[in-house]
Design a protein around this motif. Structure first.
Motif, PDB file in Angstrom:
ATOM      1  N   SER A   1       1.178   5.204   0.555  1.00 49.45           N
ATOM      2  CA  SER A   1       0.487   6.288   1.270  1.00 49.45           C
ATOM      3  C   SER A   1       1.379   7.523   1.321  1.00 49.45           C
ATOM      4  O   SER A   1       2.612   7.425   1.260  1.00 49.45           O
TER       5      SER A   1
ATOM      6  N   PRO B   1      -3.672   7.058   2.488  1.00 51.61           N
ATOM      7  CA  PRO B   1      -3.456   6.025   1.468  1.00 51.61           C
ATOM      8  C   PRO B   1      -3.840   6.521   0.079  1.00 51.61           C
ATOM      9  O   PRO B   1      -4.861   7.188  -0.102  1.00 51.61           O
TER      10      PRO B   1
ATOM     11  N   TRP C   1      -1.338  -0.673 -10.498  1.00 52.18           N
ATOM     12  CA  TRP C   1      -2.217  -0.366  -9.368  1.00 52.18           C
ATOM     13  C   TRP C   1      -3.360  -1.373  -9.331  1.00 52.18           C
ATOM     14  O   TRP C   1      -4.080  -1.538 -10.303  1.00 52.18           O
TER      15      TRP C   1
ATOM     16  N   THR D   1       0.550  -5.377   2.316  1.00 54.90           N
ATOM     17  CA  THR D   1      -0.880  -5.667   2.354  1.00 54.90           C
ATOM     18  C   THR D   1      -1.111  -6.997   1.652  1.00 54.90           C
ATOM     19  O   THR D   1      -0.616  -7.238   0.559  1.00 54.90           O
TER      20      THR D   1
ATOM     21  N   GLY E   1      -3.159   4.108  -2.867  1.00 56.60           N
ATOM     22  CA  GLY E   1      -3.589   2.905  -3.567  1.00 56.60           C
ATOM     23  C   GLY E   1      -2.639   1.751  -3.294  1.00 56.60           C
ATOM     24  O   GLY E   1      -1.683   1.876  -2.519  1.00 56.60           O
ATOM     25  N   THR E   2      -2.894   0.617  -3.955  1.00 58.10           N
ATOM     26  CA  THR E   2      -2.108  -0.602  -3.749  1.00 58.10           C
ATOM     27  C   THR E   2      -1.434  -1.010  -5.047  1.00 58.10           C
ATOM     28  O   THR E   2      -2.083  -1.089  -6.100  1.00 58.10           O
TER      29      THR E   2
ATOM     30  N   ALA F   1      -5.541  -1.359  -6.619  1.00 60.44           N
ATOM     31  CA  ALA F   1      -6.624  -0.697  -5.879  1.00 60.44           C
ATOM     32  C   ALA F   1      -6.274   0.778  -5.747  1.00 60.44           C
ATOM     33  O   ALA F   1      -5.102   1.144  -5.631  1.00 60.44           O
ATOM     34  N   VAL F   2      -7.292   1.635  -5.793  1.00 58.33           N
ATOM     35  CA  VAL F   2      -7.105   3.081  -5.647  1.00 58.33           C
ATOM     36  C   VAL F   2      -7.939   3.541  -4.463  1.00 58.33           C
ATOM     37  O   VAL F   2      -9.154   3.339  -4.422  1.00 58.33           O
ATOM     38  N   ASN F   3      -7.273   4.140  -3.489  1.00 60.71           N
ATOM     39  CA  ASN F   3      -7.975   4.607  -2.297  1.00 60.71           C
ATOM     40  C   ASN F   3      -8.445   6.054  -2.417  1.00 60.71           C
ATOM     41  O   ASN F   3      -9.368   6.473  -1.713  1.00 60.71           O
ATOM     42  N   ARG F   4      -7.790   6.829  -3.288  1.00 60.67           N
ATOM     43  CA  ARG F   4      -8.128   8.257  -3.378  1.00 60.67           C
ATOM     44  C   ARG F   4      -8.063   8.683  -4.838  1.00 60.67           C
ATOM     45  O   ARG F   4      -7.064   8.443  -5.525  1.00 60.67           O
ATOM     46  N   GLN F   5      -9.118   9.332  -5.285  1.00 62.08           N
ATOM     47  CA  GLN F   5      -9.199   9.748  -6.676  1.00 62.08           C
ATOM     48  C   GLN F   5      -8.627  11.153  -6.898  1.00 62.08           C
ATOM     49  O   GLN F   5      -8.302  11.519  -8.022  1.00 62.08           O
TER      50      GLN F   5
ATOM     51  N   LYS G   1       0.860  -1.184   0.000  1.00 59.42           N
ATOM     52  CA  LYS G   1       0.000   0.000   0.000  1.00 59.42           C
ATOM     53  C   LYS G   1       0.898   1.236   0.000  1.00 59.42           C
ATOM     54  O   LYS G   1       1.842   1.334   0.787  1.00 59.42           O
TER      55      LYS G   1
END
Length: 620
Positions: A513, A579, A560, A619, A581-582, A562-566, A511
């Motif tokens: 961040s 965070p 990527w 993660t 993304g992953t 996963a995306v936590n923030r756009q 992850k």
């Protein structure tokens, strides 16, 4: 050997009131209708129970059992008795030994005839000697035996007295060969299925030592000579083959077990079953390995057998013997006792010899703080297949016939798993049982990564191949140390900056961040919402602060997962770790992009520095 069973019948015929007698033509009864054999595996005892019936009651019979495992191509005769009567035929030498047997009888014999002392004298390991009360030994010198072999081999009625003959033990057998007559008698003895154990330097015929009459019998052990005297030896031997000979009546050890013996050597080639070999480094002077034509055969053997005959290198030490060597000798004598008049036998040679499958590791999990790990795995045991038949010999007429061949298999079942967790990639567990479960929980070792090694063990002690699993918790990421961006208020695109490429070299996803983002010189930080219209700032406002942000550039088609923030993360957003993304594992790459809000009223060129801190965490 397969022959039809023939018997003559007396048939009374009544014709014209006169009683006539006559013989019918010979009739043939198939072996299947006369001799039947059953084989029942006993997993808990690790043997096969054999029982046979003979419907012919016209004469007494003796029997020999033959078996072949799934790993063998040829049937061999196998042990069939729970005791062994042995005749030790020894060379004449001057030194003597005196001893008292476990039955309280005292003897003084030439030291070359020490077998009786070894097998029947109490010792620290067994109160009845290395023979455990199962082996009794008579002795005769080879000079007396050569003069009249049948006197020592047979009873008055012509039946044989002994189950096994042992020729030994002295260096070069004191240069005393069999007589031609004795060789013929031994050949006949072997052909009945009775056992013979040949000691050191008996079956040899080369340019230095020659025992031509002994060597005529070498084919029974599947041994060939090396024409030029070629020796190889040591004072340590290693178990090379596992079976009854290595575990009954003494537990000798598994394959690879090292045993101590007096210094000895071979000077023949063995082509049969090699049970024990000399351990390297070879310490006997001028040791040299040799093979036959085509690379077949070996001179590294200490003990070899084929059916009811064997050769052991005991004797070079002129009567000395270690406990290991005496146990091996006892087991071999017992192994060669192969003729019985009983109709049942528990075949301890028929053992589970196949290891379980290599464990399949299905996954490794951990608790939330990664202090405890659990590995899951599975394996199954494998059976060893056997085929058997029994040969009957009529004790009145010598007629022989066989039962049909039958098949069975023996599987003792899973005992458990032997597991080691360490920092080495190729550790082999020792076979001790760690758990009987199909999962194992352990505390995390120190270091960033560790290895899990698992072997499956069955109830016969067979150990599978080892499954190795590497858990690597070292986070390895490639990214630029610094990047440059520029602001040109006169351009249609006043802010330009290259993407920040991040490559995850770890074996697990990470992850990404933002842990920190701040201006360090040349300007201050401002929130992106500090001004409603950044394009209308004064020179003073422009030079006092700007809002620099960072976010994922493009998720599609990248590493990527996963995306936590756009939207970008600005300095004012980083009250705590944010965070983004992953990134996937094993070289997955993804880009971050810088974004900025700033005024356009710059009065002169300026150098500005920002510090971006990224945090990479495991993660999974």
């Amino acid at each position: 050997m397969r022959q039809s069973f023939r018997r003559l019948f007396l048939i009374p015929l009544l014709a014209a009131g006169i009683l006539l007698s006559g013989f019918s033509p010979s009739v043939s009864a198939s072996a299947a209708s006369v001799l039947t054999l059953t084989a029942t595996p006993n997993p808990s005892g690790n043997y096969v129970a054999l029982n046979w019936t003979n419907s012919d009651k016209s004469q007494p019979y003796s029997y020999m059992l033959y078996s072949k495992s799934a790993h063998e191509s040829t049937f061999q005769s196998i042990p069939a008795k729970d005791n062994a009567k042995v005749l030790n035929i020894y060379p004449v030498v001057a030194p003597t030994v005196s001893f008292t047997t476990w039955e309280g009888k005292s003897y003084t014999l030439p030291k070359s005839a020490s077998l009786k002392m070894r097998m029947e004298t109490p010792n620290e390991y067994d109160s009845k000697g290395y023979g455990k009360g199962l082996i009794s030994v008579d002795t005769v010198s080879i000079s007396d035996f050569n003069a009249n072999p049948d006197t020592y081999l047979k009873n008055a009625d012509g039946s044989y007295k002994y189950d096994v003959l042992y020729f030994g033990a002295w260096d070069a057998f004191a240069s005393q060969d069999l007589s031609a007559t004795a060789e013929t008698k031994i050949d006949a003895f072997i052909k009945t299925g009775r056992g013979v154990l040949f000691g050191h330097d008996t079956m040899v015929d080369n340019d230095t030592i020659s025992m031509p009459n002994f060597f005529k019998l070498a084919h029974y052990c599947d041994i060939q000579t090396i024409p030029h005297y070629t020796v190889l030896g040591s004072s340590q031997i290693k178990v090379f083959k596992k079976g009854l000979l290595t575990n009954y009546p003494w537990e000798i050890g598994d394959v690879g077990t090292i045993l101590n013996v007096p210094m000895s050597h071979s000077n023949q080639l063995a082509f049969g079953d090699v049970w024990m070999t000399y351990q390297q480094p070879y310490t006997y002077p001028n040791s040299a390995e040799a093979t036959g034509s085509g690379g077949q055969g070996t001179n590294t053997f200490y003990l070899t057998s084929w059916s009811n005959c064997a050769m052991i290198q005991t004797g070079h030490s002129n009567g000395e013997a270690t406990p290991d060597e005496q146990r091996v000798t006892a087991n071999t004598l017992f192994y060669l006792a192969q003729i019985t008049t009983d109709t049942s036998w528990n075949d301890h040679k028929g053992q589970d010899l196949d290891a379980p499958d290599e464990p399949a590791i299905s996954g490794v999990t951990h608790n939330s703080d990664r202090t405890q790990y659990t590995v899951n795995y599975s394996s199954q045991d494998n059976a060893t297949g056997y085929q058997y038949y029994v040969e009957a010999t009529g004790q009145n007429d010598g007629a022989k016939y066989d039962s049909p061949v039958i098949s069975t298999s023996l599987k003792t079942g899973m005992k458990g798993y032997s597991i080691v967790v360490d920092n080495n990639p190729d550790t082999v567990p020792d076979g001790s049982i760690t758990t009987t479960s199909d999962s194992y929980t352990f505390s995390r070792p120190s270091g960033s990564g560790f290895y899990i090694h698992i072997a499956a063990v069955d109830n016969a002690g067979n150990i599978s191949a080892v499954a190795h699993y590497h858990t690597d918790e070292l986070v390895s990421v490639t990214h630029p140390i610094s990047i440059g961006y520029s602001i040109d208020p006169n351009s249609n695109t006043p802010f330009t900056a290259p993407d920040i490429q991040i490559t995850n070299n770890s074996t697990f996803p990470i992850k990404v961040s933002v842990a920190g983002l701040k201006a360090t010189s040349g300007i201050g930080d401002a929130a992106p919402t500090a001004y409603s219209d950044w394009n209308s700032l004064t020179a003073s406002q422009t030079g006092s602060g700007m809002a620099l942000g960072v976010g994922i550039s493009q998720a599609a088609g990248s590493g990527w997962t996963a995306v936590n923030r756009q939207t970008p993360v600005y300095a004012s957003d980083v009250a705590s770790e944010v965070p983004l993304g992953t990134l996937g594992a094993n070289g997955a790459s993804g880009n971050l992009a810088l974004a900025a809000k700033f005024g356009l009223a710059w009065t002169n060129a300026k150098t500005i520095f920002h510090e971006l801190t990224l945090d990479f965490t495991i993660t999974d």
